[in-house]
Design a protein around this motif. Structure first.
Motif, PDB file in Angstrom:
ATOM      1  N   UNK A   1       2.605  16.129  13.920  1.00 48.04           N
ATOM      2  CA  UNK A   1       3.637  15.121  13.657  1.00 48.04           C
ATOM      3  C   UNK A   1       3.088  13.888  12.954  1.00 48.04           C
ATOM      4  N   UNK A   2       1.780  13.867  12.690  1.00 46.52           N
ATOM      5  CA  UNK A   2       1.160  12.770  11.945  1.00 46.52           C
ATOM      6  C   UNK A   2      -0.048  13.319  11.194  1.00 46.52           C
ATOM      7  N   UNK A   3      -0.156  12.974   9.933  1.00 45.76           N
ATOM      8  CA  UNK A   3      -1.352  13.307   9.172  1.00 45.76           C
ATOM      9  C   UNK A   3      -2.198  12.060   8.996  1.00 45.76           C
ATOM     10  N   UNK A   4      -3.502  12.252   9.009  1.00 42.41           N
ATOM     11  CA  UNK A   4      -4.445  11.154   8.810  1.00 42.41           C
ATOM     12  C   UNK A   4      -5.326  11.512   7.622  1.00 42.41           C
ATOM     13  N   UNK A   5      -5.411  10.597   6.692  1.00 43.78           N
ATOM     14  CA  UNK A   5      -6.119  10.852   5.439  1.00 43.78           C
ATOM     15  C   UNK A   5      -7.055   9.699   5.127  1.00 43.78           C
ATOM     16  N   UNK A   6      -8.283  10.011   4.716  1.00 47.18           N
ATOM     17  CA  UNK A   6      -9.209   8.965   4.307  1.00 47.18           C
ATOM     18  C   UNK A   6      -8.768   8.423   2.953  1.00 47.18           C
ATOM     19  N   UNK A   7      -8.567   7.116   2.878  1.00 45.07           N
ATOM     20  CA  UNK A   7      -8.016   6.522   1.659  1.00 45.07           C
ATOM     21  C   UNK A   7      -8.278   5.022   1.689  1.00 45.07           C
ATOM     22  N   UNK A   8      -8.570   4.426   0.543  1.00 52.93           N
ATOM     23  CA  UNK A   8      -8.863   2.992   0.488  1.00 52.93           C
ATOM     24  C   UNK A   8      -7.601   2.132   0.471  1.00 52.93           C
ATOM     25  N   UNK A   9      -6.447   2.729   0.195  1.00 51.96           N
ATOM     26  CA  UNK A   9      -5.198   1.973   0.155  1.00 51.96           C
ATOM     27  C   UNK A   9      -4.748   1.588   1.557  1.00 51.96           C
ATOM     28  N   UNK A  10      -4.019   0.479   1.664  1.00 46.99           N
ATOM     29  CA  UNK A  10      -3.433   0.072   2.941  1.00 46.99           C
ATOM     30  C   UNK A  10      -2.060   0.703   3.159  1.00 46.99           C
ATOM     31  N   UNK A  11      -1.394   1.132   2.092  1.00 43.98           N
ATOM     32  CA  UNK A  11       0.005   1.578   2.169  1.00 43.98           C
ATOM     33  C   UNK A  11       0.069   3.097   2.224  1.00 43.98           C
ATOM     34  N   UNK A  12       0.285   3.632   3.407  1.00 41.60           N
ATOM     35  CA  UNK A  12       0.413   5.075   3.564  1.00 41.60           C
ATOM     36  C   UNK A  12       1.886   5.458   3.613  1.00 41.60           C
TER      37      UNK A  12
END
Length: 352
Positions: free
Chosen positions: A275-286
């Motif tokens: 129910x939630x994906x977590x992704x490594x990313x430099x952006x603050x806006x997912x």
């Protein structure tokens, strides 16, 4: 109108709102005008999801309860005691409101009226019913306010200053269109959490509240997590499992399926609990149904970076490891004196 009279109207509104909760809404006979408003407000709350699919009864009741807790005499006195309320002439203040979460523009509405100005309100198409209803209630408490509140359907005209909230794209339009008026123009912001790996299960569970409340649609929702190098997310996933029912809401589930598919087609590495994906990313806006994360090496260096990015950040959650951060689970419970974008709305309204 005297300051105490203005405060009284909102204190009475707070008492009215305190009667409503998802588990049990019950009439308090000491509350004014329940005969005119109580049943109709229940009906409006029930219909809110038909007006906006994100406005489930649970989310609307949460917003109502949050404002009921805020609009007490003690809180209003504490908030307003820092200001000198001497206005020579009431001005017409235009509000252009967002509609991402229920009653998101209420603080601006309150601020304009409490400072003695007149308010011209252009509601979002996503939230056209809740604020007008509450406005009718406070007018029933103090009829003089009827001449100070105007809801505008067409073009905004005859205003002296403006407070407008929108995306970064609409903000550029607002800045150009209102360049000759005193203004507060709010852009897109996101909230973040900073973990050190020592958080308890209770703290991580509360972080789930910061992520999932209002389905993650608010600027105060955590959309990015900073974690120390080598951080393992197993404990985080275990702690937020209690929020799994979020996937049963169709609009959220559609976003989860779509965004997960986009990530996978792009060959991004994901962590996923259904129910939630977590992704490594430099952006603050997912995107909705996803949270970004980023590893950090040194907490001091991270704090310096976050200070340099402050215009992108609404609030920071941590266990007091970042200066001026707030506790887990508190992002959607701001105090009256916690201003959006850290812009003091009352000071602005008192000096135009």
């Amino acid at each position: 109108m005297l300051q105490n009279e203005k405060k009284r109207s909102f204190i009475e509104l707070g008492k009215f709102l305190s009667q409503f909760s998802e588990d049990n809404s019950s009439i308090n006979p000491t509350v004014l005008h329940n005969d005119l408003f109580f049943d109709d407000f229940i009906k409006l709350i029930t219909l809110s999801q038909s007006h906006n699919g994100w406005y489930t009864p649970e989310q609307v009741y949460f917003s109502i309860q949050s404002w009921a807790e805020a609009l007490t005499e003690e809180n209003l006195n504490q908030w307003l005691s820092a200001y000198n309320f001497q206005i020579n002439e009431p001005k017409n203040i235009a509000l252009i409101l967002a509609g991402n979460i229920p009653l998101v523009g209420f603080h601006d509405f309150l601020s304009v009226l409490i400072t003695g100005h007149n308010v011209l309100i252009k509601t979002s198409s996503n939230d056209q019913h809740l604020l007008p209803f509450l406005a009718k209630y406070i007018v029933s408490v103090d009829s003089e306010l009827a001449n100070r509140i105007t809801f505008v359907e067409g073009k905004l005209e005859n205003f002296d200053a403006v407070i407008a909230t929108g995306s970064n794209n609409t903000a550029r339009y607002f800045e150009y269109y209102f360049k000759d008026k005193p203004s507060i123009i709010r852009k897109s912001r996101n909230s973040i959490a900073v973990l050190n790996g020592k958080e308890t299960k209770e703290q991580l569970s509360a972080l789930g509240e910061d992520i999932f409340r209002y389905f993650g649609l608010g600027c105060r929702n955590v959309s990015k997590i900073f974690v120390p190098k080598g951080y393992i997310f197993d404990g985080f996933f275990e702690a937020i499992f209690e929020y799994q029912d979020v996937i049963h809401y169709e609009k959220y589930a559609n976003n989860y399926d779509y965004n997960k598919a986009v990530f996978l087609m792009s060959n991004f590495k994901l962590l996923d609990n259904g129910f939630l994906t977590i992704k490594e990313d430099k952006s603050h806006a997912s995107p909705i149904s996803s949270v970004f994360y980023e590893f950090y090496d040194d907490i001091t260096d991270l704090q310096i970076r976050l200070q340099s990015e402050s215009e992108q950040i609404q609030c920071i959650v941590s266990d007091n490891i970042i200066e001026n951060s707030i506790d887990f689970g508190q992002t959607q419970k701001p105090k009256l004196w916690n201003y959006a974008d850290n812009v003091d709305t009352i000071s602005f309204l008192l000096t135009i």
